[in-house]
Design a protein around this motif. Structure first.
Motif, PDB file in Angstrom:
ATOM      1  N   SER A   1      -1.759  11.666   5.681  1.00 31.59           N
ATOM      2  CA  SER A   1      -0.913  11.686   4.424  1.00 31.59           C
ATOM      3  C   SER A   1      -0.014  10.510   4.191  1.00 31.59           C
ATOM      4  O   SER A   1      -0.658   9.262   5.829  1.00 31.59           O
ATOM      5  CB  SER A   1       0.375  12.803   4.327  1.00 31.59           C
ATOM      6  OG  SER A   1       1.159  12.448   5.704  1.00 31.59           O
ATOM      7  N   LYS A   2       0.231   9.775   3.940  1.00 37.47           N
ATOM      8  CA  LYS A   2       0.994   8.829   3.456  1.00 37.47           C
ATOM      9  C   LYS A   2       1.913   8.454   4.816  1.00 37.47           C
ATOM     10  O   LYS A   2       2.192   7.088   5.284  1.00 37.47           O
ATOM     11  CB  LYS A   2       1.952   8.079   2.144  1.00 37.47           C
ATOM     12  CG  LYS A   2       1.007   7.525   1.007  1.00 37.47           C
ATOM     13  CD  LYS A   2       1.857   7.868  -0.145  1.00 37.47           C
ATOM     14  CE  LYS A   2       2.044   7.516  -1.345  1.00 37.47           C
ATOM     15  NZ  LYS A   2       2.331   7.690  -2.539  1.00 37.47           N
TER      16      LYS A   2
ATOM     17  N   LYS B   1      -7.579   5.823  -5.253  1.00 34.21           N
ATOM     18  CA  LYS B   1      -6.434   5.764  -5.015  1.00 34.21           C
ATOM     19  C   LYS B   1      -6.276   6.310  -3.629  1.00 34.21           C
ATOM     20  O   LYS B   1      -4.874   6.513  -2.917  1.00 34.21           O
ATOM     21  CB  LYS B   1      -5.571   7.630  -5.678  1.00 34.21           C
ATOM     22  CG  LYS B   1      -5.392   6.936  -7.429  1.00 34.21           C
ATOM     23  CD  LYS B   1      -5.241   8.513  -7.933  1.00 34.21           C
ATOM     24  CE  LYS B   1      -5.908   8.084  -9.846  1.00 34.21           C
ATOM     25  NZ  LYS B   1      -6.065   9.442 -10.067  1.00 34.21           N
TER      26      LYS B   1
ATOM     27  N   SER C   1      -4.284  18.910  -6.353  1.00 37.08           N
ATOM     28  CA  SER C   1      -3.497  19.731  -6.858  1.00 37.08           C
ATOM     29  C   SER C   1      -2.887  18.659  -5.913  1.00 37.08           C
ATOM     30  O   SER C   1      -1.592  18.045  -5.583  1.00 37.08           O
ATOM     31  CB  SER C   1      -2.926  21.085  -6.845  1.00 37.08           C
ATOM     32  OG  SER C   1      -3.510  21.595  -7.936  1.00 37.08           O
TER      33      SER C   1
ATOM     34  N   TYR D   1     -10.719  10.497  -7.642  1.00 33.19           N
ATOM     35  CA  TYR D   1     -10.042   9.403  -6.350  1.00 33.19           C
ATOM     36  C   TYR D   1      -9.757   8.110  -5.477  1.00 33.19           C
ATOM     37  O   TYR D   1      -9.076   8.049  -5.016  1.00 33.19           O
ATOM     38  CB  TYR D   1      -9.813  10.901  -5.678  1.00 33.19           C
ATOM     39  CG  TYR D   1      -8.990  11.796  -6.143  1.00 33.19           C
ATOM     40  CD1 TYR D   1      -6.824  11.704  -6.504  1.00 33.19           C
ATOM     41  CD2 TYR D   1      -9.518  13.253  -6.484  1.00 33.19           C
ATOM     42  CE1 TYR D   1      -6.876  12.749  -6.725  1.00 33.19           C
ATOM     43  CE2 TYR D   1      -8.474  13.476  -7.384  1.00 33.19           C
ATOM     44  CZ  TYR D   1      -7.355  13.732  -7.621  1.00 33.19           C
ATOM     45  OH  TYR D   1      -6.462  14.903  -8.437  1.00 33.19           O
TER      46      TYR D   1
ATOM     47  N   LYS E   1      -1.663   4.878   3.368  1.00 31.87           N
ATOM     48  CA  LYS E   1      -1.780   5.786   2.894  1.00 31.87           C
ATOM     49  C   LYS E   1      -2.717   6.951   2.587  1.00 31.87           C
ATOM     50  O   LYS E   1      -2.737   7.253   3.435  1.00 31.87           O
ATOM     51  CB  LYS E   1      -3.228   4.217   2.431  1.00 31.87           C
ATOM     52  CG  LYS E   1      -3.163   2.721   1.765  1.00 31.87           C
ATOM     53  CD  LYS E   1      -3.583   2.390   1.998  1.00 31.87           C
ATOM     54  CE  LYS E   1      -3.953   0.679   1.845  1.00 31.87           C
ATOM     55  NZ  LYS E   1      -4.816   0.168   1.401  1.00 31.87           N
TER      56      LYS E   1
ATOM     57  N   LEU F   1      -0.062  11.956  -3.109  1.00 31.38           N
ATOM     58  CA  LEU F   1       0.233  10.847  -4.804  1.00 31.38           C
ATOM     59  C   LEU F   1       1.006  10.322  -4.800  1.00 31.38           C
ATOM     60  O   LEU F   1       1.471   9.033  -4.572  1.00 31.38           O
ATOM     61  CB  LEU F   1      -1.746  10.633  -4.761  1.00 31.38           C
ATOM     62  CG  LEU F   1      -2.751  10.138  -4.591  1.00 31.38           C
ATOM     63  CD1 LEU F   1      -3.879  10.354  -5.378  1.00 31.38           C
ATOM     64  CD2 LEU F   1      -2.826   9.300  -4.008  1.00 31.38           C
ATOM     65  N   SER F   2       1.813  11.707  -4.440  1.00 29.99           N
ATOM     66  CA  SER F   2       3.104  10.998  -5.436  1.00 29.99           C
ATOM     67  C   SER F   2       4.500  11.195  -4.995  1.00 29.99           C
ATOM     68  O   SER F   2       5.710  10.651  -5.458  1.00 29.99           O
ATOM     69  CB  SER F   2       3.502  12.254  -6.765  1.00 29.99           C
ATOM     70  OG  SER F   2       3.977  13.199  -5.849  1.00 29.99           O
ATOM     71  N   GLU F   3       4.146  11.670  -3.577  1.00 29.89           N
ATOM     72  CA  GLU F   3       5.267  11.216  -2.447  1.00 29.89           C
ATOM     73  C   GLU F   3       5.337   9.714  -1.897  1.00 29.89           C
ATOM     74  O   GLU F   3       4.930   8.833  -1.861  1.00 29.89           O
ATOM     75  CB  GLU F   3       4.729  11.876  -0.815  1.00 29.89           C
ATOM     76  CG  GLU F   3       4.229  13.124  -1.228  1.00 29.89           C
ATOM     77  CD  GLU F   3       4.204  14.106   0.338  1.00 29.89           C
ATOM     78  OE1 GLU F   3       3.670  13.551   1.540  1.00 29.89           O
ATOM     79  OE2 GLU F   3       4.193  15.050   0.197  1.00 29.89           O
TER      80      GLU F   3
ATOM     81  N   ASN G   1      -2.519  15.298  -5.644  1.00 25.78           N
ATOM     82  CA  ASN G   1      -1.488  14.689  -6.810  1.00 25.78           C
ATOM     83  C   ASN G   1      -0.195  14.536  -6.316  1.00 25.78           C
ATOM     84  O   ASN G   1       0.029  13.532  -6.713  1.00 25.78           O
ATOM     85  CB  ASN G   1      -2.571  15.482  -7.766  1.00 25.78           C
ATOM     86  CG  ASN G   1      -3.437  14.967  -8.707  1.00 25.78           C
ATOM     87  OD1 ASN G   1      -3.832  13.972  -8.359  1.00 25.78           O
ATOM     88  ND2 ASN G   1      -3.435  15.864  -8.984  1.00 25.78           N
ATOM     89  N   SER G   2      -0.198  15.801  -5.228  1.00 26.98           N
ATOM     90  CA  SER G   2       1.290  16.232  -4.523  1.00 26.98           C
ATOM     91  C   SER G   2       1.299  14.565  -3.338  1.00 26.98           C
ATOM     92  O   SER G   2       2.465  14.324  -3.499  1.00 26.98           O
ATOM     93  CB  SER G   2       1.223  17.260  -3.541  1.00 26.98           C
ATOM     94  OG  SER G   2       1.966  17.228  -3.280  1.00 26.98           O
TER      95      SER G   2
END
Length: 187
Positions: free
Chosen positions: A157-158, A107, A179, A104, A76, A185-187, A182-183
């Motif tokens: 990061s994840k 998320k 930003s 956030y 996560k 989280l979208s990976e 968001n980047s």
């Protein structure tokens, strides 16, 4: 007397400011104010300089005494902040963290880690209206998350990459930070 005051006003002002910085009750608010003025968005590490967190085994305790293991955040996007109520830069960045958490919190996993007594932390959180997830550190953090400076914040990061390793106060609710989140989280 007027001529004296006119010539010496800057020295008088300096002495008053110095006196205010010596008094503990006025020193902290002044330091927090200055830290907020100079806080910028945190710096993202270059991809080539990022280290990957391997060890997520870290027992923490919530303010309500519930035991938690940091390994729950593996895979996560995670923010870990080491802070204290007596630390002016820590206190200065809390409002921006609260805003980021409000946006956030569902998320991103947030860990606000302190070694202070629970009652003191509860009183601070209540007084300021903060709802950040606070964790008490009773065991050492994984080696890659060890820090001897307050505040220190890590964005992970994840995949476990340490994307941000920031010491000192920062503006965590900046557009740049949003930003980046968001980047990630979208990976």
């Amino acid at each position: 007397m007027k001529a004296f005051l006119k010539k010496q006003w800057s020295n008088i002002l300096f002495v008053i400011l110095l006196a205010l910085l010596i008094i503990p009750q006025t020193r902290m608010p002044i330091q927090v104010f200055v830290q907020r003025i100079i806080a910028f968005s945190p710096s993202e590490k270059k991809a080539s300089e990022r280290e990957t967190l391997q060890d997520y085994n870290w027992n923490l305790q919530k303010l309500n005494a519930e035991e938690v293991n940091f390994s729950e955040s593996k895979g996560k996007v995670t923010i870990v902040n080491f802070w204290a109520t007596w630390c002016p830069p820590c206190v200065a960045e809390m409002p921006s963290f609260q805003k980021l958490y409000n946006a956030y919190g569902e998320k991103v996993d947030f860990y606000f880690v302190t070694s202070e007594k629970p009652k003191k932390v509860e009183k601070f959180m209540e007084k300021n209206g903060y709802t950040l997830p606070i964790f008490l550190q009773s065991f050492e953090a994984p080696k890659m998350l060890e820090s001897y400076a307050l505040p220190t914040t890590y964005l992970i990061s994840k995949t476990g990459e340490i994307v941000i390793d920031e010491e000192g106060a920062a503006d965590w609710n900046s557009q740049k930070m949003r930003s980046l989140l968001n980047s990630l989280l979208s990976e």
